[in-house]
Structure formats: C-alpha cells, structure tokens
Design an enzyme around this catalytic site. Structure first.
Site, PDB file in Angstrom:
ATOM      1  N   LYS A   1       1.084  -1.304   0.268  1.00 24.79           N
ATOM      2  CA  LYS A   1      -0.350   0.019  -0.047  1.00 24.79           C
ATOM      3  C   LYS A   1       0.889   1.026   0.041  1.00 24.79           C
ATOM      4  CE  LYS A   1      -1.226   2.887   2.166  1.00 24.79           C
ATOM      5  NZ  LYS A   1      -1.468   4.607   1.770  1.00 24.79           N
TER       6      LYS A   1
ATOM      7  N   GLU B   1      10.097   2.670  10.434  1.00 18.56           N
ATOM      8  CA  GLU B   1      11.217   3.847  10.044  1.00 18.56           C
ATOM      9  C   GLU B   1      10.081   5.138  10.450  1.00 18.56           C
ATOM     10  OE1 GLU B   1      13.992   3.409  10.557  1.00 18.56           O
ATOM     11  OE2 GLU B   1      14.014   1.314  10.167  1.00 18.56           O
TER      12      GLU B   1
ATOM     13  N   CYS C   1      13.887  11.851   5.623  1.00 23.97           N
ATOM     14  CA  CYS C   1      13.700  11.975   7.570  1.00 23.97           C
ATOM     15  C   CYS C   1      14.640  12.152   7.591  1.00 23.97           C
ATOM     16  CB  CYS C   1      13.611  10.307   7.224  1.00 23.97           C
ATOM     17  SG  CYS C   1      14.219   9.167   6.391  1.00 23.97           S
TER      18      CYS C   1
ATOM     19  N   GLU D   1       9.627  17.915  14.746  1.00 24.10           N
ATOM     20  CA  GLU D   1       9.991  17.461  12.923  1.00 24.10           C
ATOM     21  C   GLU D   1       9.741  18.504  12.140  1.00 24.10           C
ATOM     22  OE1 GLU D   1       8.510  13.904  10.392  1.00 24.10           O
ATOM     23  OE2 GLU D   1      10.654  13.644  10.315  1.00 24.10           O
TER      24      GLU D   1
END
Ligand code: NAD
Length: 490
Positions: free
Chosen positions: A172, A247, A281, A381
């Site tokens: 997905k 992750e 990331c 973040e």
C-alpha cells in the site's frame, strides 16, 4: 493515465469504482487518477498473497534472486523515465529523483545476490553424532506501507528483501505517489514475478492500511512514515502479535566545530537541509555550531541560501522544489511563526514563495539563528526547508544537544580532529553518523534506521533487512541412532 490495483496477477479496478486525482505539487496539474480501494479489494489482495506464499516459499532462493536481477536490469533501462515521473508526481529535483531510482536499482542487485547467500550457520552440538544448524525461513504475507518522500527507494528497500526471503507482498503506497508504485509493480510483473506474489492496493490509510494491520493473514508489517501513524501501526499490529518494523521521523543535526573546513561544511549543510525541500527523514534541521565559527557560518549560509532557485524539479536551474501539499506548506509556516514567537532570529526566508511563475506549494528556504535546544523548532520534525542554528561551547555540549531530542536517525560532525571524530562516533546517539559529510547519503548495503523515537529497533537495508524478513529456525540432526538428551546425558 488511470491506474489500477494489481491483485493475483491481474490489473483490476477498485470494486467501488472510485478514483482520486494525483497532483503535481509544483503546478497543480493532474498526473494520474488513482483507485480508492476498500476493505474488499484489500482482503482479495491478502488472500492472493496468502495462496501464493505456499509456492513462492519453496522456489529456491537463488531463483528468487534471479528475478530481482531482472527487475534491476529493467529499472536501469527505465531510470530516466522513472526519475522524471517521480519529479512530476512529488516535486523533488530530477537529479535527486535519479538518485532515488538508483537506490532501488542498487537494492535489486544487492538482494538478487542475497538469493545465493542468505547465510545461516552451523555450530557444534554438545552431544556426539549430532549436527546443529540455524537457517532462515520465510514468514508469510508482508504488509508494506510506505510514505511519499522516497517513492521508489523505500518500497524497494522493503519489497526486495521480503521477496528474496520467500515472503509474498501486499503493497500500500502513499496516496501522494501512486505512479511510481504502479511503475515498480509493472516492472516486477515484466520480470516474471508469479501471480499473487506481489499485490498492489491503492487507497487511504483508513480504507486500506487498517485492513492490512488487522487481517490475521498478514504476518508482518514493514512501515515507514510519521511517528503519529507509526504509534498507531505498532499498537494495532501488536494486538495481533504481528512482527512490525517502524522507520519514523528525524530531527537530525550537523555539528560544526571551530576547526572544521567551513567551505565543505556549507556544501554539506545546504544539501542536507534543503535537498528534497527538507522532506527527507534524514534531512538536517538543526545546526549545532561551536561559538568560534558561529557568526561566519551564519553569514556564509545566509548568502548561499538567498541564491537558491525555487522551481519545477524538471527545470535545470532549480535547486529547491515544492512541498508535497498545501497542508505541508501550512505546517511549515506554523513552525516558522512559532519559532519567531519563541524568540529565534529569522535570518533568511520565512514565507511561502509567491512569484507569478510558481503556482505550487513553494516555501522560501529558511534559516533561524539564536535558537535554543528547547525551542519547538529545535525539537519537532518540521519536514520542510527550515534550518535552526544553535550555538555551543564545545563538543561535549554539542553531543548533549544532539541527543536531546526524541528522534535518533542521523547525525553528522565537521572537524579535522581525529580524537574528536572518534568521541563523536561513540557518543552520538543516532543510528547513522557521518563524518565530514551532511546527514543524508545512506548506501544500501549498510544498515539503515534510527534509535529511540525513530523506530522500534529494526534496521532496513544491508543484511540487517534479512533479519526482519526471515525467521530463524534451529535444526538438530541426531545421527547416533539412540536417544540423546541435551543437558542431561553428559
Ligand atoms: P504518514 O505517516 O502520514 O503516512 C505513511 C503511510 O502510512 C502512508 O502510506 C499512509 O497512507 C499510511 N497510513 C496512514 N494512516 C494509516 C493507518 N491508520 N493505518 C495504516 N496505514 C496508514 O507519513 P508521510 O507523511 O507519508 O511521510 C512522512 C514521514 O515519514 C516523516 O515523518 C518522515 O520522517 C518519515 N520517514 C521516515 C523514514 C525513515 O526511514 N525513518 C524515511 C522516509 C520518511
């Protein structure tokens, strides 16, 4: 172009017949129409993968590897076309898009080789006439859930090791990058992957993702995305005792010490902070600078940042592309306003970029100085082109500041002093450490992943990936012809 799901070796419409547009974030053009699948589509894909597992797990691993080798060859042949499609779909500058595709090619060849390695080990038994070994077993159906920011690299990092280990896949992809997912699965089909071994289901996290997390026939989940979704993935899949790899986000820092080569540091910082418009990331969003070079580095960076060119990623003059969506742009701006309110000094940027030729989600590359480690912009973040400069006295303080966030993905240090290099390698609490280079640039044969809030301890890439996608089996072969009891018959 209208995309389709790929289930049990067939390209099929979503059963509700619903589609959504896939938009170029640089100019608002529609790139494709994407199926909006539901639970039924997803369950069909899971059942196809479950059935295919029974034969795929018995295909010799070198043969599974050969298939990946063909995948790598096809990706190589289509590299430029894939890179351009990626830029159109998610905005990253085409040079970087080529790198993203190259990571997938590298992973294909690397995992093709694992088909002839996937080493286990033998070890002496404590009993005579007995043989002991540990081998890797496939696990079952792997649910692969991916983000949009590396639309080729990340799916390949998951799907290729899953396949070489003998698992089957329900994939997905992120709703924002369906075209690259479609192209990847087309390549797998062309390379001869048997029906049902790889299935692709487009749709939202709630309509498709949730079904994958909850279906008892999915044995493992490999997820890359935000911490918020990751927590939910872990909690839901945990209820079913699935194996889960997460992750997640980063708040990566570059440390610059007084003795650093500043010219080199500036190049590393610009590439790490503003490459992919800060949407990696591993992007550098904190700059931890020893006080002796702080003013000079700030001024040099400010000059260079002002000269960065915003534009469509396919235009050669472009340094920085758009953000992925209007929502992402609004989020970045909220952080910039908050940074000013908390007392940081805005040096460059700080606004959405409005020029007549740009109709996408562009934001000015932004530099903050006088940031303290506790400020929100130094902790959370942002996932955009915003860099925060923090001043420190020495390496000890730099390491403390680096480690003082919930994330632990990547870090970097610029210094000429070998003693301080090794101190940094020992003390920086991140899964990846760079010396005299920025925070990005992972190579596919080394373990990739982060400590603490960046995940749950697994690693992708390298042989570490095999540990997630296979199960250890301990085998004892007694050729003595009599009952021998371990620990008892001495
Ligand atoms: P996201 O969490 O919004 O989405 C990731 C994927 O999860 C998408 O496919 C999404 O549809 C799916 N999803 C959403 N809700 C779900 C649910 N309830 N159940 C199952 N699936 C669901 O993340 P994003 O915005 O696509 O990606 C950006 C984030 O990814 C950033 O935080 C970035 O740091 C992180 N990231 C981490 C790495 C890494 O390796 N550590 C690499 C790239 C990106």
């Amino acid at each position: 172009m209208r995309l389709h799901n790929y289930i049990d070796g067939q390209w099929v419409e979503p059963q509700l017949g619903r589609y959504e547009p896939d938009i170029d974030p640089a100019n608002g053009e529609v790139v494709a129409e994407v199926p909006q699948s539901d639970a039924k589509d997803t369950q069909r894909a899971i059942q196809a993968a479950k059935k295919a597992f029974e034969t795929w797990r018995k295909v010799p691993a070198p043969k599974r590897g050969e298939m990946l080798f063909r995948v790598g060859e096809l990706m190589k042949a289509q590299k430029e076309d894939l890179a351009q499609a990626m830029t159109r779909e998610m905005g990253k500058v085409v040079t970087e898009a080529r790198g993203d595709v190259q990571e997938g090619i590298d992973m294909a060849f690397y995992m093709a080789g694992e088909g002839r390695r996937s080493f286990g080990y033998t070890t002496p038994s404590e009993l005579p006439d007995k043989f002991a070994m540990a081998t890797r077993d496939p696990i079952g159906v792997a649910g692969i859930i991916t983000p949009w920011n590396f639309p080729m690299a990340i799916p390949t990092w998951k799907i290729f090791p899953a396949l070489v280990c003998g698992n089957t896949v329900v994939f997905k992809p992120a709703s924002e990058t369906p075209v690259l997912a479609y192209r990847l699965v087309k390549i797998l089909e062309e390379a001869g992957i048997p029906s049902g071994v790889v299935n692709l289901v487009f749709g939202s996290g709630t309509d498709v993702g949730e079904v994958i997390l909850n279906d008892p026939d999915v044995a493992l989940i490999s997820f890359t995305g935000s911490n918020e979704t990751g927590r939910h993935v872990a909690a839901t899949a945990g209820q079913h005792l699935k194996r889960v790899s997460l992750e997640l986000g980063g708040k990566n820092a570059i440390i610059v010490l007084d003795d650093a080569d500043l010219e080199l540091a500036v190049e590393g910082i610009l590439w790490s902070a503003f490459g992919t418009t800060g949407q990696r990331c591993t992007a550098c969003s904190r700059l931890i600078v020893q006080k002796g070079v702080y003013p000079e580095l700030r001024d040099r960076l400010a000059t260079r940042i002002r000269s960065l060119t915003l534009g469509h990623g396919l235009e050669t003059a472009t340094d920085v592309g758009p953000l992925i969506t209007k929502k992402a742009l609004d989020k970045v701006h909220r952080y910039v306003v908050l940074g000013q309110r908390e007392g940081a000094q805005l040096v460059v940027g700080g606004h959405a970029a409005v020029t007549p030729s740009l109709h996408g989600h562009f934001y000015e590359p932004t530099l903050f100085a006088n940031v303290t480690p506790e400020m929100t912009i130094a902790q959370e973040e942002i996932f955009g082109p915003v860099l925060s400069m923090i001043q420190v006295e020495d390496l000890d303080e730099a390491v403390r500041v680096n480690n003082q966030v919930v994330y632990g993905l990547s870090s970097s240090i610029f210094t000429q002093d070998v003693n301080r290099v090794f101190q940094a390698i020992r003390d920086l609490a991140t899964g990846i450490v760079y010396i005299n280079a920025g925070t990005t640039g992972a190579e596919i044969h080394l373990p990739f992943g982060g400590t603490r809030g960046t995940g749950n301890g697994h690693r992708e890439a390298g042989t570490a990936a095999l540990d997630f996608f296979s199960e250890w089996k301990a085998v004892y072969v007694d050729f003595s012809g009599r009952l021998q009891r371990a620990q008892i018959d001495t």
